[in-house]
Scaffold this motif. Sequence first.
Motif, short mmCIF file in Angstrom:
data_model
loop_
_atom_site.label_atom_id
_atom_site.label_comp_id
_atom_site.label_asym_id
_atom_site.label_seq_id
_atom_site.Cartn_x
_atom_site.Cartn_y
_atom_site.Cartn_z
N ASP A 14 -5.56 11.66 -2.15
CA ASP A 14 -4.90 11.95 -0.88
C ASP A 14 -3.51 12.44 -1.34
N THR A 63 -9.35 2.45 -1.14
CA THR A 63 -8.06 3.35 -1.65
C THR A 63 -7.48 2.49 -2.38
N ASP A 67 -6.79 16.86 6.53
CA ASP A 67 -6.71 15.65 7.15
C ASP A 67 -5.45 15.86 8.33
N TYR A 113 4.19 8.56 9.84
CA TYR A 113 2.90 9.41 9.51
C TYR A 113 2.55 10.16 10.80
N HIS A 138 0.79 -1.25 0.05
CA HIS A 138 0.14 -0.07 -0.20
C HIS A 138 0.92 1.18 -0.17
N ILE A 160 0.21 4.61 11.10
CA ILE A 160 0.57 3.99 9.71
C ILE A 160 1.99 4.23 9.51
N LYS A 178 -10.44 6.16 -3.46
CA LYS A 178 -9.35 7.05 -3.31
C LYS A 178 -7.99 6.76 -3.69
N GLU A 212 -7.33 15.76 -0.77
CA GLU A 212 -6.91 15.72 0.42
C GLU A 212 -5.78 16.01 0.95
N LEU A 217 2.05 5.11 0.09
CA LEU A 217 1.43 6.21 0.56
C LEU A 217 2.87 7.24 0.27
N PHE A 254 -12.23 0.88 5.46
CA PHE A 254 -12.16 -0.22 4.78
C PHE A 254 -11.03 -1.04 5.46
N ASN A 259 -1.28 13.45 0.90
CA ASN A 259 -0.45 13.32 2.41
C ASN A 259 0.80 14.45 2.63
N LEU A 261 -6.17 3.50 9.05
CA LEU A 261 -5.82 1.98 8.48
C LEU A 261 -6.01 1.13 9.71
N THR A 313 -9.63 7.02 8.56
CA THR A 313 -9.08 6.10 9.09
C THR A 313 -7.61 6.30 9.29
N LYS A 335 -11.04 11.52 12.44
CA LYS A 335 -10.15 9.98 12.85
C LYS A 335 -10.09 10.09 14.41
N GLU A 342 -14.05 5.92 5.14
CA GLU A 342 -12.88 5.01 4.28
C GLU A 342 -12.54 3.98 5.34
N LYS A 388 -4.00 7.41 -3.60
CA LYS A 388 -2.87 7.99 -2.73
C LYS A 388 -1.69 8.42 -3.89
C1 MUC Z 1 -5.03 8.98 5.19
O1 MUC Z 1 -3.91 9.95 5.32
O2 MUC Z 1 -6.00 9.25 4.68
C2 MUC Z 1 -6.34 6.56 4.85
C3 MUC Z 1 -6.64 5.55 3.84
C4 MUC Z 1 -5.41 5.14 3.27
O3 MUC Z 1 -5.28 4.38 2.42
O4 MUC Z 1 -4.64 5.61 4.10
C5 MUC Z 1 -5.13 6.46 5.04
C6 MUC Z 1 -4.57 7.64 5.68
#
Ligand code: MUC
Length: 373
Positions: free
Chosen positions: A198, A141, A249, A59, A22, A54, A167, A224, A24, A329, A200, A303, A301, A273, A327, A169
């Motif tokens: 997102d 995501t 976020d 994070y 995954h 995360i 969504k 985001e 990010l 999930f 980030n 995650l 989330t 969150k 989200e 990333k």
């Molecule tokens: C975030 O920054 O939103 C939420 C879904 C995902 O894949 O990562 C998170 C973190």
Amino acid sequence: MNNPIIEKIEAILVDLPTIRPHHLSMTVMKKQTMVIIRLFCSDGIEGIGEATTIGGLSYGEESPESMKLNIDTYFAPLLVGQDATNIHKAMFWIEKNIKGNRIAKSGIETALLDAHGKRLGVSVATLLGGAITETLPVLWTLASGNTQQDIEEAEYLLAIGRHTTFKLKIGWQAPEISIAHVAAIKKALGDRAKVTVDVNQAWDESTAKISIAKLQEAGIDLIEQPIVKENFEGLARLTKMFTVPIMADEALNDSTDAYKLAKIRGGDVFALKIGKSGGLHNVLKVAAIAEAADISLYGGTLLEGTIGSVASAHAFSTLKTMSWGTELFGPLLLTDDIVKTKVTFSNASMKIPQGPGLGLELDLEKLNQYKRK
Ligand code: MUC
Ligand code: MG
């Protein structure tokens, strides 16, 4: 009659593999580490909670290992012997003696609420005043790191009806590559799906200005956290500049951030969150500020696995409107689970368990299997 007291708290590190890497902007996850909290009370009731972040320390400021250490060393001694039925008093005591550590606080509050809900035979949402809904919309995501694989993943999930919003990333590649990736996915999915991104925090404000214009042009529905979390004014400037909604976020943790952002309209949407806010009651305070400022809500989330996701769902279910859905999930990103009661995801939504407390039961065999040795 004396109220039951908290007798013992255990914080357990649990490592579960993800179904695929995954990606990010700050890390690539191949597993998720959860801190599972077991809170034992003198009336024989056990509450469960989850404190999850995360990518270690990439994070936020709490890592799974620091959370376990701090719960064992500081939270547990403060809580043992306290009234297990008075959640506000227990959290006030924690707040008075422990600075920061919001994700750990959220896990502890979750366990207290779960225990008290089980004790009274009511759900966590009921303890929070009552649920308005028993289901919540849930997006997925796409973050495999490969455009074609993301399109195939989205096509499959659309075909089985599990999700209709995706969504993406982005921000871990150069802006041109990120934008081409997003545009290709949006083009493939067309009007059949909503697509959000997102970033980030990966862009500086001037890169964000250029890039968001292109994403708006490509038909993206929501942007985001495009810039660094400290730049509240930048978020406000971008919100004013574009029609496509901007979501705060990482900039938004507790109600103080919510108030500061709301005052300058730093975002059209707030990502709620429980971990960022330090618990379920605190996330609802953030939501109240957003509602007062006519800022839309989104259920975010970190995650989390099933326990943290269901705790979030109970809190979010008490809100009047969650216009941007959720989200939640997290459990679907993991190859296995440590609860016996699996959560159902179908028709692009989650069915919130309705039993007492969180409505979940720990699977002790699985917990032992995935517990860090
Ligand atoms: C975030 O920054 O939103 C939420 C879904 C995902 O894949 O990562 C998170 C973190
Ligand atoms: Mg985010």
